[in-house]
Design an enzyme around this catalytic site. Structure first.
Site, PDB file in Angstrom:
ATOM      1  N   CYS A  71       0.843  -1.182   0.000  1.00 11.83           N
ATOM      2  CA  CYS A  71       0.000   0.000   0.000  1.00 11.83           C
ATOM      3  C   CYS A  71       0.885   1.241   0.000  1.00 11.83           C
ATOM      4  O   CYS A  71       1.933   1.274   0.635  1.00 11.83           O
ATOM      5  CB  CYS A  71      -0.946   0.090   1.188  1.00 11.83           C
ATOM      6  SG  CYS A  71      -2.091  -1.271   1.314  1.00 11.83           S
ATOM      7  N   ARG A  80       3.863  -0.436  -4.864  1.00 12.60           N
ATOM      8  CA  ARG A  80       3.597  -0.860  -3.488  1.00 12.60           C
ATOM      9  C   ARG A  80       2.264  -1.591  -3.350  1.00 12.60           C
ATOM     10  O   ARG A  80       1.955  -2.143  -2.293  1.00 12.60           O
ATOM     11  CB  ARG A  80       3.602   0.348  -2.546  1.00 12.60           C
ATOM     12  CG  ARG A  80       4.914   1.083  -2.499  1.00 12.60           C
ATOM     13  CD  ARG A  80       4.843   2.213  -1.502  1.00 12.60           C
ATOM     14  NE  ARG A  80       4.694   1.707  -0.168  1.00 12.60           N
ATOM     15  CZ  ARG A  80       5.688   1.381   0.648  1.00 12.60           C
ATOM     16  NH1 ARG A  80       6.926   1.503   0.237  1.00 12.60           N
ATOM     17  NH2 ARG A  80       5.452   0.928   1.853  1.00 12.60           N
ATOM     18  N   TRP A 116      -2.892  -2.759  -1.632  1.00 18.54           N
ATOM     19  CA  TRP A 116      -2.598  -4.193  -1.770  1.00 18.54           C
ATOM     20  C   TRP A 116      -3.475  -4.859  -0.726  1.00 18.54           C
ATOM     21  O   TRP A 116      -3.260  -4.703   0.481  1.00 18.54           O
ATOM     22  CB  TRP A 116      -1.120  -4.457  -1.503  1.00 18.54           C
ATOM     23  CG  TRP A 116      -0.720  -5.881  -1.742  1.00 18.54           C
ATOM     24  CD1 TRP A 116      -0.327  -6.429  -2.919  1.00 18.54           C
ATOM     25  CD2 TRP A 116      -0.671  -6.939  -0.772  1.00 18.54           C
ATOM     26  NE1 TRP A 116      -0.048  -7.757  -2.747  1.00 18.54           N
ATOM     27  CE2 TRP A 116      -0.243  -8.095  -1.450  1.00 18.54           C
ATOM     28  CE3 TRP A 116      -0.948  -7.027   0.584  1.00 18.54           C
ATOM     29  CZ2 TRP A 116      -0.092  -9.324  -0.812  1.00 18.54           C
ATOM     30  CZ3 TRP A 116      -0.799  -8.251   1.226  1.00 18.54           C
ATOM     31  CH2 TRP A 116      -0.367  -9.382   0.519  1.00 18.54           C
ATOM     32  N   ASN A 154      -1.730   2.317   5.596  1.00 17.79           N
ATOM     33  CA  ASN A 154      -0.849   1.254   5.119  1.00 17.79           C
ATOM     34  C   ASN A 154      -0.484   0.419   6.333  1.00 17.79           C
ATOM     35  O   ASN A 154       0.011   0.958   7.321  1.00 17.79           O
ATOM     36  CB  ASN A 154       0.393   1.900   4.493  1.00 17.79           C
ATOM     37  CG  ASN A 154       1.479   0.889   4.189  1.00 17.79           C
ATOM     38  OD1 ASN A 154       1.208  -0.300   4.032  1.00 17.79           O
ATOM     39  ND2 ASN A 154       2.713   1.369   4.108  1.00 17.79           N
ATOM     40  N   GLY A 155      -0.766  -0.881   6.304  1.00 21.56           N
ATOM     41  CA  GLY A 155      -0.465  -1.746   7.452  1.00 21.56           C
ATOM     42  C   GLY A 155      -1.662  -2.605   7.787  1.00 21.56           C
ATOM     43  O   GLY A 155      -2.554  -2.796   6.969  1.00 21.56           O
ATOM     44  N   GLU A 203      16.830 -18.386  -6.729  1.00 21.74           N
ATOM     45  CA  GLU A 203      16.517 -17.026  -7.170  1.00 21.74           C
ATOM     46  C   GLU A 203      16.002 -17.037  -8.614  1.00 21.74           C
ATOM     47  O   GLU A 203      15.038 -16.341  -8.947  1.00 21.74           O
ATOM     48  CB  GLU A 203      17.766 -16.135  -7.015  1.00 21.74           C
ATOM     49  CG  GLU A 203      17.605 -14.705  -7.477  1.00 21.74           C
ATOM     50  CD  GLU A 203      16.454 -13.946  -6.838  1.00 21.74           C
ATOM     51  OE1 GLU A 203      15.857 -14.421  -5.862  1.00 21.74           O
ATOM     52  OE2 GLU A 203      16.127 -12.864  -7.359  1.00 21.74           O
ATOM     53  N   LYS A 214      12.312 -15.731  -9.736  1.00 30.42           N
ATOM     54  CA  LYS A 214      12.108 -14.710 -10.773  1.00 30.42           C
ATOM     55  C   LYS A 214      11.089 -15.199 -11.792  1.00 30.42           C
ATOM     56  O   LYS A 214      10.185 -14.481 -12.160  1.00 30.42           O
ATOM     57  CB  LYS A 214      13.414 -14.406 -11.533  1.00 30.42           C
ATOM     58  CG  LYS A 214      14.445 -13.508 -10.906  1.00 30.42           C
ATOM     59  CD  LYS A 214      14.034 -12.127 -10.559  1.00 30.42           C
ATOM     60  CE  LYS A 214      13.281 -12.055  -9.294  1.00 30.42           C
ATOM     61  NZ  LYS A 214      13.865 -11.739  -8.072  1.00 30.42           N
ATOM     62  N   GLU A 219       7.417 -15.544 -10.265  1.00 27.08           N
ATOM     63  CA  GLU A 219       6.709 -14.330  -9.839  1.00 27.08           C
ATOM     64  C   GLU A 219       6.282 -13.439 -11.008  1.00 27.08           C
ATOM     65  O   GLU A 219       5.291 -12.730 -10.897  1.00 27.08           O
ATOM     66  CB  GLU A 219       7.498 -13.528  -8.797  1.00 27.08           C
ATOM     67  CG  GLU A 219       8.720 -12.834  -9.295  1.00 27.08           C
ATOM     68  CD  GLU A 219       9.443 -12.046  -8.221  1.00 27.08           C
ATOM     69  OE1 GLU A 219       8.795 -11.475  -7.349  1.00 27.08           O
ATOM     70  OE2 GLU A 219      10.691 -11.997  -8.274  1.00 27.08           O
ATOM     71  N   HIS A 231      16.054 -38.021  -4.729  1.00 27.52           N
ATOM     72  CA  HIS A 231      15.413 -38.419  -3.472  1.00 27.52           C
ATOM     73  C   HIS A 231      13.916 -38.130  -3.495  1.00 27.52           C
ATOM     74  O   HIS A 231      13.293 -38.022  -2.440  1.00 27.52           O
ATOM     75  CB  HIS A 231      16.103 -37.740  -2.290  1.00 27.52           C
ATOM     76  CG  HIS A 231      17.539 -38.146  -2.160  1.00 27.52           C
ATOM     77  ND1 HIS A 231      17.925 -39.384  -1.702  1.00 27.52           N
ATOM     78  CD2 HIS A 231      18.686 -37.508  -2.505  1.00 27.52           C
ATOM     79  CE1 HIS A 231      19.250 -39.484  -1.730  1.00 27.52           C
ATOM     80  NE2 HIS A 231      19.736 -38.347  -2.224  1.00 27.52           N
ATOM     81  N   LYS A 253       5.771  -4.433  -3.943  1.00 25.57           N
ATOM     82  CA  LYS A 253       7.215  -4.312  -3.802  1.00 25.57           C
ATOM     83  C   LYS A 253       7.681  -4.432  -2.357  1.00 25.57           C
ATOM     84  O   LYS A 253       8.652  -5.094  -2.050  1.00 25.57           O
ATOM     85  CB  LYS A 253       7.648  -2.965  -4.382  1.00 25.57           C
ATOM     86  CG  LYS A 253       9.146  -2.705  -4.327  1.00 25.57           C
ATOM     87  CD  LYS A 253       9.862  -3.568  -5.316  1.00 25.57           C
ATOM     88  CE  LYS A 253      11.359  -3.377  -5.316  1.00 25.57           C
ATOM     89  NZ  LYS A 253      12.020  -4.540  -5.930  1.00 25.57           N
TER      90      LYS A 253
HETATM   91  O1  M6R Z   1      12.687  -5.124   0.563  1.00 26.76           O
HETATM   92  P1  M6R Z   1      13.170  -6.489   0.910  1.00 26.76           P
HETATM   93  O2  M6R Z   1      14.457  -6.825   0.279  1.00 26.76           O
HETATM   94  O3  M6R Z   1      13.191  -6.743   2.387  1.00 26.76           O
HETATM   95  O4  M6R Z   1      12.078  -7.467   0.292  1.00 26.76           O
HETATM   96  C1  M6R Z   1      12.114  -8.839   0.540  1.00 26.76           C
HETATM   97  C2  M6R Z   1      11.253  -9.585  -0.453  1.00 26.76           C
HETATM   98  O5  M6R Z   1       9.924  -9.214  -0.330  1.00 26.76           O
HETATM   99  C3  M6R Z   1      11.713  -9.326  -1.895  1.00 26.76           C
HETATM  100  O6  M6R Z   1      13.056  -9.671  -2.056  1.00 26.76           O
HETATM  101  C4  M6R Z   1      10.869 -10.142  -2.898  1.00 26.76           C
HETATM  102  O7  M6R Z   1      11.048 -11.505  -2.705  1.00 26.76           O
HETATM  103  C5  M6R Z   1      11.275  -9.718  -4.296  1.00 26.76           C
HETATM  104  N1  M6R Z   1      10.519  -8.591  -4.691  1.00 26.76           N
HETATM  105  C6  M6R Z   1      11.123 -10.795  -5.287  1.00 26.76           C
HETATM  106  O8  M6R Z   1      11.635 -10.406  -6.516  1.00 26.76           O
END
Ligand code: M6R
Length: 609
Positions: free
Chosen positions: A2, A27, A74, A100-101, A482, A486, A489, A505, A604
Site C-alpha cells: 500500500c 507498493r 494491496w 498502510n499496514g 533465485e 524470478k 513471480e 530423493h 514491492k
Molecule cells: O525489501 P526487501 O528486500 O526486504 O524485500 C524482501 C522480499 O519481499 C523481496 O526480495 C521479494 O522476494 C522480491 N521482490 C522478489 O523479486
C-alpha cells in the site's frame, strides 16, 4: 505494501496526489482512491484496479482543492473492490483516512463500534475502524483525536488523516509502516516512499515509530508518543527523478537488470580505499568485535534471503564462522539461540519489510550485534541497526528484484573478505586476488548482458511450458532458487528449484518427456557431478538448458542448449550466473503477455506479516 500520499499547499491536490500515487503503484495496485477537502466538505473518489482507472474516473472533475490524501492498495482484509479501496470516511463524513499496514485488533474494535455505538461499516477492511475511531474521539482537535484512536489500536500503520472541520491540516502517524514528510515551499507532503515526492521536493523528514505529524501549508510539527514536540534533521535525497523513470526501456525490470554493472561497481568501489583494501567506513565493528563473534545469523525474505544463502557459503568459506540463514517470518517465532557473541545480518532492499524488521528487533533484544545490508537510505531496518552496509543499486521500482540481489551479493563478498582478512583466517594473497577478481565483475556483466538476444531466442521456444525445474550444486543451488523465484513471480509458470543431488530423493518422479530443466553448472569442482545429474534428467525425457562458465564446452554433449557466463573464480559466479536467469524470466514473461513490473498478487514492499 500500500502506498499513501498526502498534499497540502496551493496547487491542485487531486492532480499532485494522483501523480504521486502513480510513482508508488509498485507498493500495491489492486485499487486506489483520493480524498480532498472542497468547500468545507470531504470528497472521496475510489476505484478498483490500477491507478489509471481512478485517473480516468476523475478526469473531468476539477476538484479545485489544495489539500488531500490518496492511497494505492494491496488487499489484506477484503477483496479488491471500490468499497474496500481507501480512503475510508467516518459516518458523518468529516474524517477521511488512508492506511498502510494492518490493524490487528480490528475485529474487536469493529464489534464494539457496531454494537455499542451504532456505527455502520461500508467496507470489509480493517482500516475503516480508524476513521470511525477518530470521529468518535474528535472534540475540536484532529491530532488529539488521532492520539486517542491510536491508543486503541494494535498492529502496524502509516496513516494520513483529513478532517473537514480543520481543512488546513493533515495529520499523519506511523508505527512499523514507513512514513516520510516532504518539505516544500508553501506546501508539504506525506508519503510512504520517496519516489512519490521526487518531482516536488528533495528535503524530507524520516518519521520514527509512534510519532505523529501535523502538517499545514507552512509548517510541519513532529510529536513523539508522549506528545512532546521533537526536532528532526532534514534528510536530503540525492536521487534525481530520472532514477525512478524507465529511461527508454519497456519495463523497469529490464532497466534494472541493465543497471547491475553500475550498481556492482558503485557498491564495490565505495568500499575500497585508494590502496584497494576493503574499507568499512562508518561501520563501528573492531577487530576485537569480529574475533568475539562465534556465529552469524543472516535473516531476510524472498530474494534478499536468497542473497543470504550465498552469503552463508561465502562467509563460512572466507571468514570461518558458522552461519545460519533463515527467512525472517520463521526466525522471529523460533526462539533462536542468540547472545552477544552473535553477529546478526539483516538483508533488505526496502529496509521496511516487516518480518525482517521484527526479526532484527528480536535479535537485538537478545544482545546480538546488528549489521544490515540495505538499499533504501534512512529506512527502518537501516535506522534500527548498529551498522549499515548500503547497497548502491539506486531505486529499485520493479516488483521483481534484480539489481538489489546482485548488489546484496557484492556486500556479502566484501563482508566475508573483510572479516576473514581482519581475523587473519584468510591469507593476504587470496584476499587481494578476490578483490582483484571482484573489480572485473562489472565489465564481465556488461559483456554478459550483450547475450540478451540469444536468451530471447531461447525464450521463444520455452514460454509455453507450464513447469520448470532449476537444479544446481553449491552456490549454484542458491542461485537456482533465485532464478526460479524470478520466473514464477513474473511469468506465473510453476517453477521449482532443488539442489541437484537431492533430485533423485523424490523430485525426479516429476520429470517426464519434455520437462524443462535449467541446470546451473558453473562450479569447476562440481562440474562432473552436474553432468551426471543432467544425464539423469535427460534419460527421463527432459529438455535441458545448461548454464556454465565459458570454455566448459563438455556440457554441450549433455544439455540441449547452453548459456555461458564469462570465466571467473567459482566463488564469484553467483554475481554473473543469476543474470541469464533474470533475462530468461523477463523474456518468457513478456512473451506470455504478463504485467512484468506489477505481477499479480504482489507488492514491492511487504510491510505486513
Ligand atoms: O525489501 P526487501 O528486500 O526486504 O524485500 C524482501 C522480499 O519481499 C523481496 O526480495 C521479494 O522476494 C522480491 N521482490 C522478489 O523479486
Amino acid at each position: 505494501m500500500c502506498g499513501i500520499v498526502g498534499y497540502i499547499g496551493y496547487g491542485n491536490a487531486g492532480d499532485i496526489i494522483i501523480e504521486g500515487l502513480k510513482k508508488l503503484e509498485y507498493r500495491g495496485y489492486d485499487s486506489s482512491g483520493i480524498a480532498v477537502i472542497k468547500d468545507g466538505k470531504i470528497e472521496v473518489r475510489k476505484q478498483k484496479g490500477r491507478i489509471s482507472n481512478l485517473e480516468t474516473a476523475v478526469e473531468n472533475e476539477h476538484f479545485n482543492s489544495t489539500v488531500g490524501i490518496g492511497h494505492t492498495r494491496w488487499a489484506t482484509h477484503g477483496a479488491p473492490s471500490d468499497a474496500n479501496a481507501h480512503p475510508h470516511i467516518s459516518m458523518d463524513k468529516t474524517i477521511a483516512i488512508v492506511h498502510n499496514g494492518i490493524i490487528e485488533n480490528y475485529t474487536e474494535l469493529r464489534e464494539w463500534l457496531t454494537k455499542d455505538l451504532g456505527v455502520i461499516f461500508t467496507s470489509e477492511t480493517d482500516s475503516e475502524v480508524i476513521a470511525h475511531l477518530i470521529s468518535l474521539y474528535y472534540d475540536g482537535s484532529l491530532e488529539d483525536a488521532v492520539y486517542k484512536a491510536v491508543e486503541k489500536m494494535r498492529g502496524a500503520y502509516g496513516i494520513g488523516v483529513l478532517c473537514s472541520k480543520e481543512p488546513d491540516k493533515i495529520v499523519a502517524v506511523r508505527k512499523d509502516s514507513p512514513l516520510i514528510i516532504g518539505l516544500g515551499d508553501g506546501c508539504n507532503f506525506i508519503a510512504s516512499d520517496i519516489p512519490a515526492l521526487l518531482k516536488h521536493v528533495r528535503s524530507i523528514y524520516l518519521i520514527e515509530n509512534n510519532e505523529t505529524v501535523v502538517l499545514t501549508r507552512n509548517e510541519v510539527k513532529i510529536y513523539n508518543a508522549d506528545r512532546k514536540e521533537v526536532k528532526r534533521d532534514v534528510f536530503h535525497v540525492t536521487w534525481d527523478e530520472d532514477a525512478a523513470e524507465k529511461d527508454g526501456f519497456d519495463h523497469f525490470m529490464l532497466k534494472e537488470i541493465h543497471e547491475q554493472p553500475k550498481g556492482l561497481f558503485e557498491t564495490l568501489n565505495r568500499r575500497l580505499d585508494k590502496n584497494g583494501n576493503i574499507l568499512l567506513d562508518g561501520i563501528s565493528m573492531t577487530k576485537q568485535d569480529l574475533e568475539k563473534f562465534d556465529r552469524v545469523y543472516i535473516v531476510a525474505c524472498g530474494t534478499a534471503y536468497h542473497a543470504g544463502m550465498v552469503g552463508k557459503f561465502i562467509i563460512e568459506r572466507f571468514a570461518k564462522i558458522p552461519v545460519e540463514v533463515d527467512v525472517a517470518s520463521e526466525f522471529r517465532y523460533r526462539d533462536p539461540f542468540i547472545d552477544d557473541k552473535t553477529l546478526f545480518i539483516a538483508i533488505s532492499q526496502s529496509g521496511e519489510t516487516l518480518d525482517t524488521l521484527a526479526a532484527l528487533r528480536e535479535a537485538k533484544k537478545k544482545g546480538a550485534r546488528i549489521l544490515s545490508v540495505v538499499n533504501v537510505v534512512g529506512s527502518s531496518v537501516a535506522r534500527e541497526s548498529d551498522d549499515v552496509f548500503y547497497t548502491w543499486a539506486g531505486p529499485e521500482i520493479a516488483v521483481a528484484s534484480t539489481k538489489a540481489y546482485t548488489t546484496q551479493l557484492m556486500c556479502m563478498y566484501l563482508i566475508a573478505l573483510y572479516v576473514g582478512y581482519t581475523k587473519g583466517v584468510l591469507a593476504p594473497d587470496l584476499y587481494n586476488e578476490y578483490i582483484r577478481e571482484l573489480k572485473f565483475i562489472p565489465d564481465k556483466l556488461k559483456t554478459l548482458l550483450k547475450t540478451e538476444g540469444d536468451i530471447l531466442e531461447a525464450a521463444k521456444g520455452l514460454y509455453k511450458k507450464e513447469q520448470v525445474f532449476f537444479i544446481g550444486r553449491g552456490p549454484d543451488a542458491s542461485v537456482s532458487l533465485e532464478g526460479s523465484l524470478k520466473l514464477k513471480e513474473i511469468s506465473y509458470i510453476n517453477s521449482f528449484a532443488i539442489a541437484a543431488g537431492e533430485l533423485k530423493h523424490g523430485t525426479i518422479a516429476l520429470i517426464e518427456q519434455g520437462s524443462l530443466v535449467i541446470a546451473l553448472a558453473t562450479q569447476d569442482r562440481l562440474f562432473e557431478k552436474m553432468l551426471s545429474n543432467i544425464q539423469e534428467v535427460k534419460a527421463r525425457g527432459a529438455y535441458v538448458i545448461g548454464l556454465a562458465k565459458e570454455g566448459n564446452k563438455e556440457i554441450e554433449k549433455q544439455a540441449d542448449k547452453v548459456f555461458y557466463i564469462p570465466d571467473c573464480p567459482d566463488d564469484l559466479t553467483p554475481l554473473l550466473s543469476v543474470v541469464p536467469l533474470q533475462l530468461l524470466a523477463y523474456e518468457i514473461a513478456k512473451l506470455r503477455g504478463c504485467d512484468i513490473d506489477k505481477p499479480k498478487n504482489l507488492a514491492k514492499s511487504v510491510t505486513v506479516e
